[in-house]
Design a protein around this motif. Structure first.
Motif, short mmCIF file in Angstrom:
data_model
loop_
_atom_site.label_atom_id
_atom_site.label_comp_id
_atom_site.label_asym_id
_atom_site.label_seq_id
_atom_site.Cartn_x
_atom_site.Cartn_y
_atom_site.Cartn_z
N ALA A 18 0.83 -1.24 -0.11
CA ALA A 18 -0.14 0.07 0.06
C ALA A 18 0.77 1.35 -0.11
CB ALA A 18 -0.81 -0.14 1.17
N TRP A 19 1.95 1.21 0.80
CA TRP A 19 2.86 2.30 0.91
C TRP A 19 3.32 2.61 -0.44
CZ3 TRP A 19 8.70 1.93 2.36
CH2 TRP A 19 9.20 3.08 2.59
N ALA A 21 2.39 1.79 -3.53
CA ALA A 21 1.47 1.85 -4.41
C ALA A 21 1.03 3.61 -4.43
CB ALA A 21 0.38 1.12 -4.47
N ALA A 22 0.93 3.87 -3.18
CA ALA A 22 0.74 5.45 -2.79
C ALA A 22 1.85 6.05 -3.31
CB ALA A 22 0.40 5.57 -1.48
N ARG A 23 2.93 5.62 -2.92
CA ARG A 23 4.33 6.66 -3.42
C ARG A 23 4.35 6.60 -4.92
NH1 ARG A 23 8.34 8.03 -3.05
NH2 ARG A 23 9.72 7.63 -1.20
N SER A 24 3.71 5.91 -5.59
CA SER A 24 3.94 5.88 -7.09
C SER A 24 2.52 6.42 -7.51
CB SER A 24 3.92 4.23 -7.78
OG SER A 24 2.58 3.57 -7.72
N GLY A 25 2.06 6.99 -6.70
CA GLY A 25 1.01 8.01 -7.16
C GLY A 25 -0.56 7.65 -7.35
N ARG A 26 -0.60 6.61 -6.68
CA ARG A 26 -1.95 5.78 -6.62
C ARG A 26 -2.58 6.22 -5.61
NH1 ARG A 26 -1.93 1.69 -11.08
NH2 ARG A 26 0.02 2.44 -11.88
N ASN A 27 -4.23 6.29 -5.55
CA ASN A 27 -5.05 6.32 -4.64
C ASN A 27 -5.21 4.94 -4.02
OD1 ASN A 27 -7.24 7.08 -3.16
ND2 ASN A 27 -8.22 8.28 -4.54
N VAL A 28 -4.92 4.74 -2.82
CA VAL A 28 -4.96 3.64 -1.98
C VAL A 28 -5.95 3.49 -0.96
CG1 VAL A 28 -3.61 1.54 -1.15
CG2 VAL A 28 -2.77 3.29 -3.21
N ILE A 29 -6.54 2.43 -0.96
CA ILE A 29 -7.41 2.11 0.27
C ILE A 29 -6.90 0.62 0.89
CG2 ILE A 29 -9.64 1.17 1.28
CD1 ILE A 29 -10.96 2.91 -0.43
N LEU A 30 -6.40 0.60 2.11
CA LEU A 30 -6.08 -0.38 2.78
C LEU A 30 -7.14 -1.04 3.72
CD1 LEU A 30 -3.67 -2.59 3.37
CD2 LEU A 30 -2.97 -1.01 5.43
N ALA A 31 -7.65 -2.25 3.54
CA ALA A 31 -8.80 -2.92 4.36
C ALA A 31 -8.26 -4.07 5.16
CB ALA A 31 -9.77 -3.09 3.28
N ALA A 165 6.36 0.96 11.55
CA ALA A 165 7.07 2.30 10.50
C ALA A 165 6.23 2.04 9.00
CB ALA A 165 8.36 2.04 10.47
N LEU A 166 5.84 0.80 8.68
CA LEU A 166 5.20 0.77 7.47
C LEU A 166 4.03 1.30 7.52
CD1 LEU A 166 6.04 -3.03 6.53
CD2 LEU A 166 6.94 -0.87 5.29
N ARG A 167 3.39 1.30 8.60
CA ARG A 167 1.98 2.01 8.89
C ARG A 167 1.88 3.36 8.71
NH1 ARG A 167 -0.77 -1.39 13.58
NH2 ARG A 167 -1.20 -3.28 12.25
N ALA A 168 3.04 3.87 9.42
CA ALA A 168 3.31 5.59 9.46
C ALA A 168 3.70 5.94 8.20
CB ALA A 168 4.42 5.62 10.47
N ALA A 169 4.36 5.19 7.59
CA ALA A 169 4.71 5.44 6.03
C ALA A 169 3.63 5.38 4.97
CB ALA A 169 5.74 4.55 5.49
N ALA A 170 2.88 4.48 5.27
CA ALA A 170 1.65 4.52 4.35
C ALA A 170 0.59 5.73 4.60
CB ALA A 170 1.04 2.93 4.59
N ALA A 173 1.88 8.57 3.25
CA ALA A 173 1.96 8.62 1.89
C ALA A 173 0.38 8.70 1.17
CB ALA A 173 2.23 7.32 1.31
N GLY A 174 -0.68 8.69 2.20
CA GLY A 174 -1.90 9.22 1.91
C GLY A 174 -2.93 7.81 1.84
#
Lengths: 381, 381
Positions: A18-19, A21-31, A165-170, A173-174
């Motif tokens: 998710a992180w 994908a969001a960093r590559s410009g996508r609009n991401v939902i994590l469920a 950390a991954l959560r915070a990064a995600a 990144a939105g």
């Protein structure tokens, strides 16, 4: 359209994907249905793991493709981790001292020697050490330690700090995280227990629970099974010096275990491998882990018993992960990234790269080729 | 005057005293710094105990006065407990099946036989059983069990339910509990960390922490020492039948342990005895308890590991409790009820009776005579 990409599963694999994908410009939902980080209640293997990244010390006979993938993954890990730490300002507790594998008795030494011969035969670096040299590097090893092997390239990371950390990064990144259990997925969206969401692309990274997601190919779902692991977290009491300098893998009268030290004084001891799908911590497992750990390193007795927990690894029928597109289109509308078994944290960075490539319609690193979902499809009779 | 009676300490001893004092018409304040019932953080031995009430199975050479007191206490316990349950509408989980003491190997059997001879010699009932009969009564005992002894009169109670019921009873009788740490006591009041309170009479029942209360005689304070105990709480998983019908004491290759079953599926396994004053749960203690428990009753391995906790028993230099008036007046302005060591729950009812008598200026039951604070006073040289 609710998002460009919906990622199903909030463990290290799903969150890393998710992180990126969001960093590559996508609009991401994590469920993910599970917002708790309490390992006794959360169904999240990422929280239970030890965080030992050991492609060499984990390599076994007959899994050459997996070894190649793991070597690719550990090469990628440090830069990914550095970016994660930089972007979040958090430490993941990466340690680079390597792994010392030790043998307790002569039968254990014979087993370790066979593994070392194999590792040498495929070109891996693994330095044989005699008993004296093992104890020089780890003075608290049992006096009877027969010998060992040092794997300099192995890493370890604090799995809980890493996930945080991954959560915070995600989040940074939105990525929008929603607390929902996904029951079905297609290349165009997901069904949850309360409704539906649509997206251009969907990634299922739900660990062992991937087998419960409708819409995935039957043969993929049935290739995934839970492999229960129980693990202990010990802690050095106040004034006690840390008893281990490296991650230690020990073979103790035929039993394998690992002891992974953290700089903050925690020592993780694991792990059982049980073909069960409950997450009960059992008296027998706690006993066996403590027996083997105190046999290999007697001073473990003096440590504080901080936690025992159990998780379900996403095992597969060939022990390899499952990463790739499934379903009708070649465009990669529906991607699976699951079945990481014992190597979820090690493979997380490389998996995020591979899935990002798939989402962009390009090919992942060649090391992933043997691990597509398609390998479980039976030839039509 | 803030109260008729201030009771210092909210474990089973202090709370039982407070309840009975309030029921006898006194206006009672109970002071304890610790309102938590979380055994990992609370400094309360009552929460860690197993609740085995075993005057016969606990009796050892050379403690005849203590045995007499314990026999008096267990005679009193059921009616006290019944009144407690009636008054609160709560169950304390009293069990009356008796205790089966078993020996694992022939050395253990010799030790158990010596104890049984001693118990018979002082007139106690203890029925010798051969190995077959032990396993008939407890089919999950290890096949190698060499023999045992049955003590029909022993009881057990769920220590946590018992304390909760005592609290409810005390509150129902009008006891006012305040969260304060008492630092000093006299026959006319106490000093706390935040102020002072006055009363006609003061009872100090602060367990091992009694040694920290200023104003008590030096020789009494120094007779009390903490004896650390570590204990496990296991649980039967869903469909598993309960593996023990009685409380079981086992001697396993020279180590003593007990396994106390509850009707709700809990099995308490204890306990270490350590001359330490920290409450860390250690890897070594958890290991040793599980090793001995699974050796004595192999099916223990299958149980869920629910909790490991540590508490500090209030030991004394002669292993007996300290109950009686101290200080200047004969009127009993300042009373100590501490040092109950391994028998706090067993002695709680009889201690409440004895202290109630002292508060009313009458004599406690004669079994208490050897256990006054005065016994530690050295003859003037």
């Amino acid at each position: 359209m609710d998002a460009d990409v919906i990622v199903v599963g909030g463990g290290v694999i799903g969150t890393a994907i998710a992180w990126r994908a969001a960093r590559s410009g996508r609009n991401v939902i994590l469920a993910d249905p599970d917002s708790s980080d309490e390992p006794r209640t959360s169904d999240r293997a990422s929280l239970v793991a030890a965080g030992l990244l050991g492609p060499v010390s984990e390599s076994v006979f007959g899994e050459h493709d997996l070894l190649t993938l793991n070597l690719h993954a550990i090469e990628r890990f440090p830069s990914f981790n550095a970016e994660l730490e930089r972007e979040t300002g958090r430490s993941t507790g990466l340690r680079t001292e390597g792994t010392l594998a030790v043998a307790y008795d002569s039968g254990d030494l014979a087993a370790l020697d066979r593994l070392t011969d194999f590792r040498h035969s495929i070109g891996l670096q693994a330095e044989r050490l005699d008993a004296r040299e093992c104890r020089r590097r780890e003075p608290f090893l049992a006096p009877s330690t027969r010998g060992g092997v040092f794997a300099a390239g192995d890493l370890s990371v604090d799995n809980r700090r890493y996930l945080a950390a991954l959560r915070a990064a995600a989040a940074g990144a939105g990525v929008k995280t929603i607390e929902e259990k996904v029951t079905a997925a297609t290349g165009a969206g997901v069904r949850t227990e309360t409704g539906t969401m649509t997206a251009r692309q969907v990634v299922v990274a739900a660990g062992h629970a991937t087998r419960f997601v409708d819409g995935l190919p039957c043969e993929v779902r049935s290739a995934i099974r839970p492999v229960k692991g129980q693990i202990l977290r010990l802690r050095h009491p106040g004034r006690m010096p840390h008893i281990l300098n490296h991650a230690v893998r020990a073979i103790v009268q035929g039993h394998d275990l690992y002891l992974v030290p953290r700089t903050d004084g925690e020592l993780v001891v694991g792990a059982t491998q049980e073909e069960r799908d409950d997450r009960d911590v059992t008296a027998g497992a706690v006993h066996d882990l403590l027996r083997d750990a105190t046999t290999a390193v007697p001073a473990v007795s003096e440590l504080v018993f901080a936690e025992a927990s159990a998780g379900l690894r996403p095992g597969t029928s060939d022990n390899g992960p499952i990463v790739g597109s499934v379903g009708d289109g070649a465009g990669g509308g529906l991607v699976i990234a699951a079945g990481h078994y014992r190597n979820g944290i090690l493979l997380s960075a490389a998996t995020a790269d591979a899935v990002t490539a798939l989402l962009h319609g390009t090919d992942p690193h060649p090391a992933w080729r043997p691990f597509t979902p398609g390998r479980f499809r039976k030839a039509t009779p």
